[in-house]
Design an enzyme around this catalytic site. Structure first.
Site: not given
Length: 495
Positions: A172, A199, A201-202, A207, A260, A268, A292
């Site tokens: 976030g 990978r 997401i938003t 990383t 998310d 996750s 976030k």
């Protein structure tokens, strides 16, 4: 009976198959009934979504074309003969339908769903239905069951060590690439830290996306194990090594839907850490008005959820709340973030201090998992490992072990400066909006796309002075990002 033909179409994560219209006497009405088919060769089979082509050069009448994912997962050579049949819908879909109506699912039902998701038996639409249903309401016990199910489906690494450390940020905050600094610091001390990453997401980069600018992150399980044995660490993409594989399938659908939730986030993150063989974990929760996690109350709820699930699955965990009021570092996007990371590791004079200090704080907390270290000594040790150059040396060895990136990634050639409309002091930066602008520019798919922040909160600016520079690798990407930045720059400036 049809012969396999590889079709160079990337349909990740879905298995796609292609038949020529009229193949073997079938008419279009037959194909409409076969939305998803089962492709079988002896005791090997996969489920695949079916598409019809009228191009005989793509697939012949006696062939079945397989997209790149389906071809790889079936594992047969071109020309192998297979049979096809209409696929039976997964039984676990009944549990998904119940979840949509608001029911609470049992651990066995959740395990069945995740097993089918990992086996690619679900279409993206069916996965989306499950995710949306869970986003509406999910109990703590369901979150625990989801975590366990995701960890149990796929590989589980065992490093044969009592102490295997890791860290994870819930995200976030654009530019918050602390893992690439923390990992070499901790590895330089000698603790095992196998950092696998999904990978983005938003966000404009994750990383794995940023590390890929410097080194190969698409490692096989054997390669990853060899790197950890040699360097005590790794910075790799988790999808290739089949750690919690259902998570990567879910993420591929979460990304476009921008789903998310806290529950899915906990499942996750902790399932990946369990699969990677971690025993001790630091979780970073940035809190800020456009992060976030927006409020302290939300952060405490998320922290308690992490602690509950971690205790149940046997992870030692420390959750820290950090400042999420603005982006971290100066660069947002893979190339720009890699630049900032290396500046910190090289102790460069122009290295962003906020990224440096946050990384040292987190590294210090991880180092204190070492029973040989005195309490409170972690931060000072982290500073010494960084300033002495040992952390940079550890990163250089890690890049060499994983394989240096052979494809040069440069900054996007298309650029636009976003300027201050009035003089004053930067009072706020909207993390969510800045991340959206960077993604519209093309990050993280385009490594050189993103945003370079020239001013942070507290800076004094003049009217017309550049606040940040947008980089894109296409004119369209630049136009999309610029149009959003024109609506709002994301900067709050007070007189």
């Amino acid at each position: 009976m049809l012969k396999i033909r590889k079709v160079l179409i990337d349909s990740y994560p879905e298995n796609m198959s292609f038949l020529f219209r009229g193949a073997d006497g079938y008419g279009p009405e037959h194909f409409r009934a076969l939305r998803k088919i089962e492709i079988t060769h002896h005791n090997v089979s996969i489920l695949a979504t079916l598409a019809i082509t009228d191009d005989a050069t793509m697939v012949g009448p006696d062939e079945i074309g397989l997209g790149e994912q389906a071809f790889r997962r079936l594992g047969l050579a071109e020309g192998a003969v297979v049979s096809i049949a209409q696929a039976t819908p997964p039984r676990s879909l009944e549990a998904v339908r119940r979840k949509i109506t608001g029911d609470t699912l049992t651990a066995n039902e959740i395990t069945s769903i995740i097993t089918d998701v990992a086996a690619y038996r679900y279409s993206p639409m069916e996965i989306g239905a499950f995710l949306v249903a869970c986003a509406s309401f999910m109990t703590t016990d369901e979150t625990l069951a989801l975590t366990r199910a995701m960890a149990d489906v796929g590989n589980r690494l065992d490093w044969r060590a009592e102490l295997v450390v890791d860290k994870h940020c819930v995200g976030g905050i654009p530019g918050n690439r602390t893992s690439m600094i923390v990992v070499p610091i901790v590895a330089a001390h000698g603790l095992i830290i196998p950092k696998t990453s999904s990978r983005a997401i938003t966000s404009p980069s994750g990383t794995a996306d940023t590390m890929e600018v410097l080194a190969n992150v698409d490692l096989t399980l054997e390669q990853m194990q060899a790197v950890v044995i040699r360097e005590k660490a790794v910075l790799a993409w988790g999808g290739r090594v089949n750690l919690s594989p259902a998570d990567d399938v879910l993420i591929s659908v979460e990304r476009p839907l921008r789903i998310d939730t806290f529950e899915q986030m906990v499942a996750s993150i902790l399932s990946k850490k369990l699969s990677a063989g971690s025993t001790h974990l630091v979780i970073d929760i940035p809190v800020g008005p456009t992060a976030k996690v927006r409020t302290h109350r939300e952060a405490i709820r998320l922290r308690k959820m992490f602690e509950f699930v971690a205790q149940k699955v046997g992870l030692t965990i420390e959750v820290v709340l950090t400042d999420g009021s603005q982006p971290v570092g100066n660069g947002i996007g893979p190339v720009l973030e890699a630049r900032d990371v290396m500046a910190v590791l090289q102790n460069a004079a122009n290295a962003p201090n906020d990224l440096r200090e946050r990384s040292l704080f987190l590294a210090g907390r991880i180092l204190e998992f070492d029973p040989a270290l005195k309490g409170g000594a972690g931060y000072d040790l982290a500073v010494d490992l960084l300033t002495s150059g040992r952390a940079f040396d550890a990163m250089a060895r890690l890049i060499e072990a994983q394989g240096p990136q052979t494809q040069p990634f440069g900054l996007g050639a298309f650029r636009h400066d976003v300027v201050a409309n009035s003089p004053g002091k930067v009072a706020s930066i909207d993390c969510h909006l800045i991340a959206r602008i960077a993604r519209l520019a093309g990050a993280p798919m385009d490594k050189g796309a993103g945003i370079d922040l020239l001013h942070k909160v507290g800076s004094t600016v003049q009217q017309g002075e550049t606040l940040y520079r947008i980089y894109a690798q296409s004119q369209d990407g630049l136009d999309f990002a610029r149009d959003l930045a024109v609506e709002s720059s994301g900067y709050g400036i007070t007189p």
